[in-house]
Design an enzyme around this catalytic site. Structure first.
Site, PDB file in Angstrom:
ATOM      1  N   LYS A   1      -7.456   1.617   1.046  1.00 55.73           N
ATOM      2  CA  LYS A   1      -8.144   0.328   1.045  1.00 55.73           C
ATOM      3  C   LYS A   1      -7.272  -0.783   0.462  1.00 55.73           C
ATOM      4  O   LYS A   1      -7.377  -1.946   0.876  1.00 55.73           O
ATOM      5  CB  LYS A   1      -9.465   0.443   0.280  1.00 55.73           C
ATOM      6  CG  LYS A   1     -10.519   1.268   0.998  1.00 55.73           C
ATOM      7  CD  LYS A   1     -10.826   0.702   2.381  1.00 55.73           C
ATOM      8  CE  LYS A   1     -12.050   1.347   3.015  1.00 55.73           C
ATOM      9  NZ  LYS A   1     -12.328   0.812   4.367  1.00 55.73           N
TER      10      LYS A   1
ATOM     11  N   TYR B   1      -8.530   7.234  -1.068  1.00 58.12           N
ATOM     12  CA  TYR B   1      -9.345   6.146  -0.514  1.00 58.12           C
ATOM     13  C   TYR B   1      -8.902   4.796  -1.086  1.00 58.12           C
ATOM     14  O   TYR B   1      -8.770   3.809  -0.352  1.00 58.12           O
ATOM     15  CB  TYR B   1     -10.803   6.431  -0.824  1.00 58.12           C
ATOM     16  CG  TYR B   1     -11.793   5.398  -0.351  1.00 58.12           C
ATOM     17  CD1 TYR B   1     -12.135   5.297   0.995  1.00 58.12           C
ATOM     18  CD2 TYR B   1     -12.422   4.551  -1.260  1.00 58.12           C
ATOM     19  CE1 TYR B   1     -13.060   4.358   1.427  1.00 58.12           C
ATOM     20  CE2 TYR B   1     -13.354   3.617  -0.843  1.00 58.12           C
ATOM     21  CZ  TYR B   1     -13.667   3.514   0.505  1.00 58.12           C
ATOM     22  OH  TYR B   1     -14.593   2.587   0.926  1.00 58.12           O
TER      23      TYR B   1
END
Length: 293
Positions: free
Chosen positions: A175, A171
């Site tokens: 991002k 993640y």
């Protein structure tokens, strides 16, 4: 209803629940017509058979706004293109793209499977690229035809991507990639009247609940006023920025910037570099700690 976004057309991805839903409702309150995209998946990305986008469309229509549902997988290149075409065909154009869709499959790095890595990178990073690529092509064509639009893109990064987060290597990587994509897209699309920014929102959602204590976290809708302003014509002088928002606190991220340097005048010797690198580190600000460290 406000007129800040009157007459403007928006796409909000992942808008069936949580932060995306709050964005869609906020844009509609300010007068935008909204394509409400949601693929209808669980927190970890499995199909649920639900159609949450339809519920958000109903909410917008109940307040007197205009909206249409879209169930595209935003990381499907052709489906993302069709979503852009839907906005143009239904509402006559496209002015705003809010990239928000995503899910998590949190694991410590050495426990992460290839499938988990691919799924999370795909939905976040490719799921930002595909809609942005097709919207950008539309805005470029409009500009070349003499119809330059005051177009706005708001991407969704995260503190996990900016500072890192233990247990969220995949993640965090996705991002961080979105922050980098934002910088490049802002530089490339500015000539066509497009601004591209990213927010790093903090809110109590199904992605954060269960991971840690969320009792003091802001609500999803607390992030959305910033999105509405960035989507407005008034925000035309702001581009290539990443802004963290946590309730009433807005923080402009400094991103990567050149720090202290040392020029040797020639190729370095590996055996000489230890003291040099340590001296540069000592003269630079300390990085913020990784979340969970």
């Amino acid at each position: 209803m406000s007129t800040l976004l009157d007459g403007r057309v928006a796409i909000v991805t992942g808008a069936g629940r949580g932060i995306g839903r709050a964005h869609a409702l906020e844009l509609a309150r300010h007068g935008a017509s909204v394509v409400v995209n949601d693929y209808g998946v669980s927190l970890s990305g499995e199909g649920t058979g639900e159609t949450p986008a339809e519920s958000v469309v109903a909410e917008i229509e109940a307040m007197g706004g205009q909206a249409v549902a879209n169930a595209a997988d935003v990381a499907d290149f052709a489906a993302a293109e069709a979503m852009v075409h839907q906005a143009v065909e239904v509402f006559g154009g496209l002015d705003i793209l809010v990239n928000n869709a995503g899910f998590v499959r949190d694991r410590m790095l050495v426990n992460t499977s290839e499938e988990e890595w691919d799924a999370v990178i795909r939905v976040h990073l490719k799921g930002h690229f595909a809609p942005l690529r097709h919207a950008g092509a539309y805005w470029r064509a409009e500009a070349k035809a003499g119809r330059t639009r005051a177009a706005r893109v708001v991407n969704t990064s995260s503190g996990a991507g900016l500072q890192g987060s233990i247990g969220q290597a995949t993640y965090s990587a996705a991002k961080a990639g979105i922050a980098g994509l934002t910088l490049v897209a802002a530089a490339e699309l500015g000539r066509y009247g497009v601004t591209v920014n990213a927010i790093a929102p903090v809110a109590r959602t199904r992605m954060t609940e269960g991971a840690f204590d969320t009792s003091a976290m802001p609500e999803p809708e607390d992030n959305s006023p910033l999105v509405a302003w960035l989507a407005s014509e008034d925000a035309g002088d702001v581009t290539g920025r990443v802004i963290e928002i946590e309730g009433g606190t807005i923080t402009l991220e400094n991103a990567w910037a050149h720090g202290p340097s040392r020029d040797n005048g020639t190729r370095w010797s590996a055996t000489d570099l230890g003291p040099v690198v340590r001296d540069l580190i000592a003269s630079a600000p300390a990085p913020e700690p990784v979340y969970g460290a």
